[in-house]
Design an enzyme around this catalytic site. Sequence first.
Site, short mmCIF file in Angstrom:
data_model
loop_
_atom_site.label_atom_id
_atom_site.label_comp_id
_atom_site.label_asym_id
_atom_site.label_seq_id
_atom_site.Cartn_x
_atom_site.Cartn_y
_atom_site.Cartn_z
N TYR A 266 0.86 -1.18 0.00
CA TYR A 266 0.00 0.00 0.00
C TYR A 266 0.90 1.23 0.00
O TYR A 266 1.55 1.54 1.00
CB TYR A 266 -0.89 0.04 1.24
CG TYR A 266 -1.94 -1.04 1.32
CD1 TYR A 266 -2.29 -1.80 0.21
CD2 TYR A 266 -2.60 -1.29 2.52
CE1 TYR A 266 -3.27 -2.78 0.31
CE2 TYR A 266 -3.58 -2.26 2.62
CZ TYR A 266 -3.91 -3.01 1.51
OH TYR A 266 -4.88 -3.98 1.62
N PHE B 223 -13.05 -5.52 1.53
CA PHE B 223 -14.10 -4.67 0.92
C PHE B 223 -15.46 -4.96 1.55
O PHE B 223 -16.43 -5.28 0.85
CB PHE B 223 -14.15 -4.87 -0.59
CG PHE B 223 -12.95 -4.37 -1.33
CD1 PHE B 223 -12.14 -3.39 -0.80
CD2 PHE B 223 -12.61 -4.91 -2.56
CE1 PHE B 223 -11.02 -2.92 -1.48
CE2 PHE B 223 -11.50 -4.46 -3.27
CZ PHE B 223 -10.71 -3.46 -2.72
N PRO B 224 -15.59 -4.87 2.89
CA PRO B 224 -16.87 -5.20 3.53
C PRO B 224 -18.00 -4.24 3.18
O PRO B 224 -19.16 -4.53 3.48
CB PRO B 224 -16.53 -5.11 5.03
CG PRO B 224 -15.39 -4.14 5.10
CD PRO B 224 -14.58 -4.43 3.86
#
Length: 296
Positions: free
Chosen positions: A64, A213-214
């Site tokens: 990231y 990605f909830p």
Amino acid sequence: MTVTAEKSGTFRLGGREVHRIGYGTMQLAGPHVMGPPADRAGAVAVLRRAVELGVDHIDTSDYYGPHVTNEIIREALHPYPDDLVLVTKVGARRTPDGDWPEALSPDELRQAVHDNLDHLGVDAMDVVNLRMPGFAAPVERSLAEQFETLAELQQQGLIKHLGVSNVTTQMLAEAQGIAPVVCVQNHHYLVHRADDPLVDALAREGIAYVPFFPLGGFTPIQSAALETVARRLETTPMEVALTWLLARSPNLLLIPGTKSVAHLESNLESAARVLGPVELEELDRIGGSGEPDIDL
């Protein structure tokens, strides 16, 4: 009064019981998860506030930024609280134009683990997830060589626990034949529920399932039924979606990300909310796989 992560309950992640709502750091990097954030002080503040509110597991990766989120975590929280679990993932790298090619050779995986250790400032990672390729769905392939490499690093004391990410049930079984798996991190949320049978199978085994990605990821959930329930409960669709996940199964650990302290606190509100049987039935009708149960 601000709700804390304690309201979400606990589940075991590796060697520790953690609150079921954690925090994902992807949004702390710059646009498209590349480069530094526009407001680094704000990113530091979000991390510190998360820990203040009882968040005790943080999901990150050295790709990231790259390196950006881990450096911000270290600035914000090092020396780390004794109860904080840092979870990273390896298996990809970033190109200058922002692509995410796989990085799954043994040498690349070893370097990735060492990069995470160096940028986070720790001697051993609490959990390392092997992230396999694919986005919309896992790509069926062997992960033996890759997981064996991580298992060797675990034996050397550089990794405490191992997990897998973006895998099928067959790939999970292959990993479990090599070393214990403490968590599975796959794409799963209210509308995308192909993994429902896997969630239940892992719950029976006491293994955590961490939906990445909830809230739908780069394309937030769009559902009239979800919006209807949210209006009735006088809250946001995103909060209802998180609450539904907490209600779905006790082994689900959530890692919603945000750059905002206010949004962080809003996400934690889902820990204290209770969905009634009517709301649960309406939400359950939105998605679901309809697939048979499975055993691990």
